[in-house]
Design an enzyme around this catalytic site. Sequence first.
Site, short mmCIF file in Angstrom:
data_model
loop_
_atom_site.label_atom_id
_atom_site.label_comp_id
_atom_site.label_asym_id
_atom_site.label_seq_id
_atom_site.Cartn_x
_atom_site.Cartn_y
_atom_site.Cartn_z
N ARG A 164 0.83 -1.22 0.00
CA ARG A 164 0.00 0.00 0.00
C ARG A 164 0.87 1.27 0.00
O ARG A 164 0.52 2.27 0.63
CB ARG A 164 -0.96 0.03 1.20
CG ARG A 164 -1.99 -1.08 1.22
CD ARG A 164 -2.96 -0.98 0.04
NE ARG A 164 -4.08 -1.87 0.21
CZ ARG A 164 -4.08 -3.17 -0.14
NH1 ARG A 164 -3.02 -3.70 -0.69
NH2 ARG A 164 -5.16 -3.91 0.04
N SER A 238 -10.52 -0.79 3.26
CA SER A 238 -9.77 -0.98 4.50
C SER A 238 -9.35 0.38 5.05
O SER A 238 -8.74 1.17 4.33
CB SER A 238 -8.49 -1.78 4.24
OG SER A 238 -8.81 -3.01 3.67
N GLU A 334 -4.63 3.34 6.54
CA GLU A 334 -4.33 3.22 5.10
C GLU A 334 -4.91 4.43 4.38
O GLU A 334 -4.40 4.90 3.37
CB GLU A 334 -4.95 1.92 4.57
CG GLU A 334 -4.64 1.68 3.11
CD GLU A 334 -5.51 0.60 2.47
OE1 GLU A 334 -5.48 -0.54 2.93
OE2 GLU A 334 -6.22 0.93 1.50
N1 EPU Z 1 -10.93 -11.03 9.80
C1 EPU Z 1 -11.63 -11.11 10.99
N2 EPU Z 1 -12.59 -10.20 11.25
C2 EPU Z 1 -12.92 -9.22 10.38
C3 EPU Z 1 -12.21 -9.13 9.17
C4 EPU Z 1 -11.21 -10.05 8.90
O1 EPU Z 1 -11.38 -11.99 11.81
O2 EPU Z 1 -13.84 -8.45 10.68
C5 EPU Z 1 -9.94 -12.06 9.49
C6 EPU Z 1 -10.50 -13.04 8.45
O3 EPU Z 1 -11.16 -14.08 9.07
C7 EPU Z 1 -9.28 -13.50 7.73
C8 EPU Z 1 -8.34 -12.33 7.83
O4 EPU Z 1 -8.84 -11.49 8.84
O5 EPU Z 1 -8.69 -14.60 8.36
C9 EPU Z 1 -8.16 -11.63 6.50
O6 EPU Z 1 -9.40 -11.05 6.10
P1 EPU Z 1 -9.70 -10.67 4.56
O7 EPU Z 1 -9.41 -11.81 3.68
O8 EPU Z 1 -11.06 -10.07 4.51
O9 EPU Z 1 -8.60 -9.60 4.20
P2 EPU Z 1 -7.98 -8.38 5.00
O10 EPU Z 1 -6.58 -8.71 5.37
O11 EPU Z 1 -8.88 -7.93 6.07
C10 EPU Z 1 -6.92 -7.31 2.84
C11 EPU Z 1 -6.88 -5.99 2.14
C12 EPU Z 1 -8.19 -5.76 1.39
C13 EPU Z 1 -8.37 -6.88 0.38
C14 EPU Z 1 -8.37 -8.22 1.14
C15 EPU Z 1 -8.43 -9.41 0.23
C16 EPU Z 1 -5.44 -4.56 3.48
C17 EPU Z 1 -5.37 -3.40 4.41
N3 EPU Z 1 -6.67 -4.92 3.09
O12 EPU Z 1 -7.94 -7.25 3.83
O13 EPU Z 1 -8.07 -4.54 0.66
O14 EPU Z 1 -9.59 -6.74 -0.35
O15 EPU Z 1 -7.14 -8.34 1.90
O16 EPU Z 1 -7.21 -9.58 -0.41
O17 EPU Z 1 -4.40 -5.10 3.11
C18 EPU Z 1 -8.53 -2.19 0.74
O18 EPU Z 1 -7.31 -2.02 0.75
O19 EPU Z 1 -9.34 -1.23 0.75
C19 EPU Z 1 -9.05 -3.56 0.75
C20 EPU Z 1 -10.35 -3.81 0.85
#
Ligand code: EPU
Length: 338
Positions: A164, A238, A334
Amino acid sequence: MQIRPNFSLRHFNTFGLDSSARFFVEVSSATELTEILADQVWKHTPKFILGGGSNVLFTRDIDALVIHPAIKGIEKIKEDDLHVWVKAGAGEIWHDFVMYCVDRNYGGVENLSLIPGTVGAAPMQNIGAYGVEIKDVIHSVEAVSIQTGDVTIFSKEECQFGYRESVFKRDLKDQYIITGATFVLNKKPVLNVGYGDIQKTLQEMNVGDVTIKTVSEAVMHIRRSKLPDPAVIGNAGSFFKNPEIALDLYTDLQSKFPGIPGYPVGNGKIKVPAGWLIEKAGWKGYRQGAIGVHEKQALVLVNYGGGSGNEIKTLSETIQDSVEQKFGIRLNAEVNFL
Ligand code: EPU
């Protein structure tokens, strides 16, 4: 080119915040942009560039000439047996560019389907999702210097992409306006379905043939089921970055919080999902008046309508303190605050 005074930016930021620009202008070509930058009348007025507004939090009015690049156009510029080079204008909607590629079977951006924002804003923060980042497919970025009006082409290396992050957010912050980007896409794509949710979703969708199109459909399905549509509920995706912590701290946290997720990222660091930390600190689905924390993804702060940027900022700080108190990890935003 029409310069509008005291212009509401409500429809130009995905949080739907009613901040006002002292002056606002939309430019539809690099030439128009150069003209406005060279114009003596505006020479000494501070300038602010607003792309798709999908990663900003307005906490005040913008006392500047806000320039909105609306430079359109998507064209194939060359190809060989394996690759296609496609150039897109900064003002194109990112998802429209993804659909252009998916429809023609050009591989590489299907995992980035449905990310809000424009092509011009995408390299700024090296957008990423489901195991792919824009740095994996970008060839170069075209930008105009705010100071001189000169056009510069930045190679992928010169963009200095990180998680990012890019040079445009760091050393060259506020110095260039991105006018377009060129991508290298694959004619014989290597599909990236390693990210857990994609595999599961393809199975649930009973997809026999895993293709660029079906991967894109699976990603859209996941995003629609987890993330709020900014056209319905204001948000900027995010709100925080996923923190990278030392292995020692992670091991320590594992003993206190069994089940804490973590992914090694090299250098002895572990990336922990901020959404998990925020949820475990009790914030998921929290609502206070018009603002809150999304009920399906705790990493997303939302404006249900009528909330202010300062309310969201205060909530984000409260969440940062609460997560730090519980886990000893300070989350970083972010989203860019203004
Ligand atoms: N999780 C929770 N609770 C929540 C949300 C997530 O426990 O409320 C846990 C999930 O169970 C999972 C892990 O966190 O094990 C990862 O969650 P997710 O796959 O939804 O991805 P993320 O790490 O929360 C990142 C990016 C997103 C992108 C997703 C999918 C960042 C800051 N965010 O989110 O990007 O869509 O991966 O690749 O790196 C954005 O940047 O605006 C964005 C949406």
